[in-house]
Design a protein around this motif. Structure first.
Motif, PDB file in Angstrom:
ATOM      1  N   SER A   1      19.346 -49.949  72.414  1.00 27.73           N
ATOM      2  CA  SER A   1      18.658 -49.064  73.353  1.00 27.73           C
ATOM      3  C   SER A   1      17.629 -49.868  74.113  1.00 27.73           C
ATOM      4  O   SER A   1      17.247 -50.978  73.701  1.00 27.73           O
ATOM      5  CB  SER A   1      18.016 -47.887  72.625  1.00 27.73           C
ATOM      6  N   ALA A   2      17.207 -49.324  75.243  1.00 27.89           N
ATOM      7  CA  ALA A   2      16.260 -50.037  76.092  1.00 27.89           C
ATOM      8  C   ALA A   2      15.674 -49.058  77.092  1.00 27.89           C
ATOM      9  O   ALA A   2      16.096 -47.908  77.178  1.00 27.89           O
ATOM     10  CB  ALA A   2      16.955 -51.182  76.841  1.00 27.89           C
ATOM     11  N   ALA A   3      14.699 -49.534  77.839  1.00 32.76           N
ATOM     12  CA  ALA A   3      14.205 -48.815  79.007  1.00 32.76           C
ATOM     13  C   ALA A   3      14.280 -49.753  80.201  1.00 32.76           C
ATOM     14  O   ALA A   3      14.389 -50.977  80.048  1.00 32.76           O
ATOM     15  CB  ALA A   3      12.771 -48.335  78.771  1.00 32.76           C
TER      16      ALA A   3
ATOM     17  N   ALA B   1      14.939 -46.718  73.588  1.00 34.27           N
ATOM     18  CA  ALA B   1      15.109 -45.310  73.927  1.00 34.27           C
ATOM     19  C   ALA B   1      15.193 -44.531  72.630  1.00 34.27           C
ATOM     20  O   ALA B   1      15.543 -45.068  71.572  1.00 34.27           O
ATOM     21  CB  ALA B   1      16.359 -45.098  74.782  1.00 34.27           C
TER      22      ALA B   1
ATOM     23  N   ASP C   1       4.480 -46.720  76.612  1.00 35.33           N
ATOM     24  CA  ASP C   1       4.708 -45.729  77.660  1.00 35.33           C
ATOM     25  C   ASP C   1       6.047 -45.060  77.394  1.00 35.33           C
ATOM     26  O   ASP C   1       7.057 -45.742  77.211  1.00 35.33           O
ATOM     27  CB  ASP C   1       4.740 -46.402  79.037  1.00 35.33           C
ATOM     28  N   PHE C   2       6.031 -43.739  77.380  1.00 33.20           N
ATOM     29  CA  PHE C   2       7.233 -42.960  77.107  1.00 33.20           C
ATOM     30  C   PHE C   2       7.644 -42.202  78.368  1.00 33.20           C
ATOM     31  O   PHE C   2       6.794 -41.555  79.001  1.00 33.20           O
ATOM     32  CB  PHE C   2       6.978 -41.921  76.005  1.00 33.20           C
ATOM     33  N   GLU C   3       8.924 -42.274  78.691  1.00 32.05           N
ATOM     34  CA  GLU C   3       9.442 -41.475  79.792  1.00 32.05           C
ATOM     35  C   GLU C   3       9.137 -39.993  79.525  1.00 32.05           C
ATOM     36  O   GLU C   3       9.387 -39.500  78.420  1.00 32.05           O
ATOM     37  CB  GLU C   3      10.950 -41.696  79.893  1.00 32.05           C
ATOM     38  N   HIS C   4       8.623 -39.303  80.494  1.00 33.48           N
ATOM     39  CA  HIS C   4       8.313 -37.857  80.447  1.00 33.48           C
ATOM     40  C   HIS C   4       7.115 -37.494  79.561  1.00 33.48           C
ATOM     41  O   HIS C   4       6.639 -36.370  79.635  1.00 33.48           O
ATOM     42  CB  HIS C   4       9.501 -37.009  79.963  1.00 33.48           C
TER      43      HIS C   4
ATOM     44  N   LEU D   1      10.829 -46.591  83.156  1.00 34.49           N
ATOM     45  CA  LEU D   1      10.815 -45.848  81.890  1.00 34.49           C
ATOM     46  C   LEU D   1      12.150 -45.183  81.585  1.00 34.49           C
ATOM     47  O   LEU D   1      12.281 -44.491  80.571  1.00 34.49           O
ATOM     48  CB  LEU D   1       9.710 -44.785  81.924  1.00 34.49           C
ATOM     49  N   THR D   2      13.133 -45.365  82.452  1.00 37.54           N
ATOM     50  CA  THR D   2      14.427 -44.729  82.235  1.00 37.54           C
ATOM     51  C   THR D   2      15.060 -45.238  80.943  1.00 37.54           C
ATOM     52  O   THR D   2      15.264 -46.440  80.780  1.00 37.54           O
ATOM     53  CB  THR D   2      15.347 -45.014  83.439  1.00 37.54           C
ATOM     54  N   GLY D   3      15.350 -44.323  80.050  1.00 31.68           N
ATOM     55  CA  GLY D   3      15.922 -44.697  78.766  1.00 31.68           C
ATOM     56  C   GLY D   3      17.412 -44.996  78.876  1.00 31.68           C
ATOM     57  O   GLY D   3      18.109 -44.416  79.703  1.00 31.68           O
ATOM     58  N   CYS D   4      17.868 -45.914  78.041  1.00 31.14           N
ATOM     59  CA  CYS D   4      19.278 -46.318  78.040  1.00 31.14           C
ATOM     60  C   CYS D   4      19.739 -46.474  76.597  1.00 31.14           C
ATOM     61  O   CYS D   4      19.072 -47.147  75.814  1.00 31.14           O
ATOM     62  CB  CYS D   4      19.425 -47.648  78.773  1.00 31.14           C
TER      63      CYS D   4
ATOM     64  N   LEU E   1      17.419 -39.732  75.081  1.00 30.72           N
ATOM     65  CA  LEU E   1      17.384 -40.704  76.187  1.00 30.72           C
ATOM     66  C   LEU E   1      15.997 -41.027  76.696  1.00 30.72           C
ATOM     67  O   LEU E   1      15.849 -41.587  77.766  1.00 30.72           O
ATOM     68  CB  LEU E   1      18.231 -40.166  77.352  1.00 30.72           C
ATOM     69  N   ILE E   2      14.959 -40.687  75.930  1.00 26.39           N
ATOM     70  CA  ILE E   2      13.597 -40.951  76.403  1.00 26.39           C
ATOM     71  C   ILE E   2      13.306 -42.444  76.295  1.00 26.39           C
ATOM     72  O   ILE E   2      13.323 -43.021  75.206  1.00 26.39           O
ATOM     73  CB  ILE E   2      12.595 -40.117  75.590  1.00 26.39           C
ATOM     74  N   GLY E   3      13.066 -43.071  77.424  1.00 22.54           N
ATOM     75  CA  GLY E   3      12.803 -44.507  77.451  1.00 22.54           C
ATOM     76  C   GLY E   3      11.391 -44.814  76.967  1.00 22.54           C
ATOM     77  O   GLY E   3      10.475 -44.023  77.162  1.00 22.54           O
ATOM     78  N   VAL E   4      11.247 -45.974  76.330  1.00 25.68           N
ATOM     79  CA  VAL E   4       9.953 -46.397  75.795  1.00 25.68           C
ATOM     80  C   VAL E   4       9.734 -47.871  76.140  1.00 25.68           C
ATOM     81  O   VAL E   4      10.634 -48.692  75.948  1.00 25.68           O
ATOM     82  CB  VAL E   4       9.911 -46.262  74.250  1.00 25.68           C
ATOM     83  N   VAL E   5       8.555 -48.166  76.653  1.00 26.00           N
ATOM     84  CA  VAL E   5       8.192 -49.552  76.953  1.00 26.00           C
ATOM     85  C   VAL E   5       6.955 -49.900  76.126  1.00 26.00           C
ATOM     86  O   VAL E   5       5.935 -49.222  76.222  1.00 26.00           O
ATOM     87  CB  VAL E   5       7.900 -49.742  78.458  1.00 26.00           C
TER      88      VAL E   5
ATOM     89  N   SER F   1      19.044 -42.091  81.072  1.00 25.25           N
ATOM     90  CA  SER F   1      18.312 -40.847  81.277  1.00 25.25           C
ATOM     91  C   SER F   1      18.340 -40.442  82.753  1.00 25.25           C
ATOM     92  O   SER F   1      17.919 -41.208  83.619  1.00 25.25           O
ATOM     93  CB  SER F   1      16.873 -41.057  80.822  1.00 25.25           C
TER      94      SER F   1
END
Lengths: 269, 256
Positions: free
Chosen positions: B190-192, A198, A250-253, B176-179, A182-186, B246
């Motif tokens: 998937s997305a953020a 993610a 940018d990666f969550e965490h 940045l919350t992953g989905c 579930l790590i989000g990525v932008v 997330s």
């Protein structure tokens, strides 16, 4: 398998030459319609052998085609893999020379660094998580030595899974306590958000891609070594890169990683 | 000249009769304020049947969708009690036209938000909980084809929504919350959080500021669906769709 040893040697040498001169070649699948995926891996391994003989070294692997839509596009039902050589790692903070590349694209990934070996068959996600020292935010720059990215599965596998460069972020994060799905990525190009994703986009869990890799190379005697770095697959669609572009993920965490492509200097790039 | 009430009734009939109609833009709808008036009429018809106003929703929040529609800004709609389902519910497809589902981050407000000048910081300060949401959109227009104004009149294609069962106070970086969106157990998108206007709270702020034009505000207790994080996926018979975010948990809807 349909290619002779001589075919394999010739095609590997040709792909390496294409890479060194940044001049792509005609699809192998068009010139050798009978070549299959096993042949393609023979070409890839021969290419790795050529490079190692010249002083390069294998530092890990990449897994590709980890998104189902990509597998469907290539008409396969599994990922593919390539070898990461020492010469592919480009330092963050240094402009990346575009003249050395043909038609680069960038993909944000969670790089896994192992501190224990993983030997298949039977490697599970649990084994991968236990053997992972830490993860890093990373960018994979893919490129194709085949004309205009006109690749089928045989072409990309022979071409070392279209790998070109890896840029690693500098902050290591232990995987314990993270949900690797579930790590989000932008992903931003020149400041503009171009993709988000993610880590679950990678086979549901990028650790699953590492397990797949360990199990897939096992029959040939392959093992993932302690210290190896694995790029498990992209969290978003690949984004085209042009000279002068800056890309940042940018990666969550995990923090971020970025790279700037140098402006083209007097070449056809 | 067709009037607002007639257009609203046409859209409401399309929804209740699951019979899509031609876009109103082809029948003279050319004005943004009028489009929102039609939306008000559509919502008013629902309220007249005993539903309550429970919140708002954003649409066209991603740049890709805005480019596809030829506009440079999102739109908003209003959410009523009749649209709410519990996570785990199974929807009857015969009650819908051509539903698609999108994963979103929902904001449950603890305080009202009144524009102009509402910022991301104001939204986060006024937010009591955030939670995952599945937003089922179902355009009342034939072939899901419409203009920006058509979509506004059609209440941002709103049909049904479900919220996750966990309510979490906002923390961490929602951008940045992953989905991940799974259909029948397989990740399909998937997305953020940044997929929505760079930060989902920016979409909530946008709606609060837009409501000024109609002398309204986002009310305490409202839920605001901040916009689709991924491309919408069709809701197919027998399928189950789950969005997991997330730190926020999951929400599931099925379809029969």
């Amino acid at each position: 398998m349909s290619l002779t040893e001589e075919d394999v040697r010739q095609l590997a040498a040709q792909l390496w030459d294409a890479e060194q001169r940044s001049v792509p070649v005609e699809p192998i699948s068009r010139r050798h319609p009978g070549a299959d995926v096993d042949d393609a891996y023979r070409i890839q391994l021969e290419g790795v052998r050529l490079r190692v003989a010249q002083g390069d070294s294998v530092r890990g692997h990449k897994v590709g085609l980890t998104a189902r839509v990509m597998q469907q596009q290539f008409g396969v039902d599994r990922p593919d893999f390539g070898h990461l050589l020492g010469s592919m790692f480009h330092p963050e903070g240094e402009p990346l020379p575009v003249d050395a590349l043909i038609a680069p694209r960038v993909e944000p990934e969670l790089a896994f660094v192992l501190d224990q070996p993983l030997q298949g068959p039977g490697v599970t996600v649990a084994d991968v998580l236990a053997a992972t020292a830490f993860v890093l935010p990373a960018l994979e720059i893919i490129d194709s030595r085949i004309e205009d990215w006109q690749i089928g599965i045989v072409d990309t596998v022979a071409d070392n899974a279209s790998s070109a460069r890896v840029v690693l972020g500098g902050v290591r994060t232990p995987i314990a306590g993270l949900d690797p799905r579930l790590i989000g990525v932008v992903l931003r190009r020149n400041g503009e958000i171009v993709e988000t994703g993610a880590s679950g986009a990678v086979l549901g869990n990028p650790a699953q891609a590492v397990a797949w890799l360990a199990n897939t190379i096992a029959p040939g005697g392959g093992v993932l070594r302690a210290g190896d770095l694995i790029m498990p697959g992209t969290c978003t669609r690949a984004v085209d890169m042009r000279p002068g572009d800056t890309v940042r993920a940018d990666f969550e965490h995990l923090g971020h990683v970025g790279v700037t492509f140098s402006s083209a200097v007097g070449s056809a790039a | 000249m067709t009037d607002v009430a007639t257009w609203a009734a046409r859209l409401d009939d399309a929804a209740t009769g699951t019979a899509p109609i031609a876009p109103l833009s082809g029948d003279g709808l050319t004005d943004l304020a009028v489009a929102y008036e039609v939306q008000g009429g559509v919502v008013g018809l629902r309220l007249g049947r005993g539903e309550r106003l429970v919140g708002g929703k954003l649409g066209l929040t991603s740049r890709a969708k805005q480019i596809a529609m030829g506009v440079d800004r999102p739109l908003y709609g209003l959410v009523t009690s009749g649209m709410a389902r519990n996570s785990g519910s199974r929807l009857l497809l015969e009650e819908l036209i051509h539903p698609r589902v999108e994963p979103e981050i929902a904001f449950v407000l603890g305080e009202p938000l009144e524009g102009p000048g509402v910022t991301v910081a104001d939204v986060l300060a006024a937010t009591r909980y955030v939670c995952p949401a599945l937003d089922v959109i179902d355009s009342r227009y034939e072939g899901f084809r419409f203009t920006h104004l058509d979509a506004i009149a059609d209440n941002a294609s709103s049909a049904v929504f479900a919220l996750g069962d966990d309510l979490v106070e906002p923390r961490g970086d929602l951008a940045l919350t992953g989905c991940v969106l799974e259909v029948d157990g397989r990740v399909v998108e998937s997305a953020a959080g940044a997929a929505v206007m760079g930060h989902p709270a920016a979409a909530v702020a946008y709606m609060a500021n837009q409501l000024v034009a109609t002398d309204r505000r986002l009310e305490a207790g409202w839920v605001v669906l901040s916009g689709g994080l991924t491309a919408p996926v069709p809701l197919l018979p027998g399928s189950t769709v789950t969005a997991t975010l997330s730190g926020l948990g999951s929400v599931t809807l099925g379809a029969e």
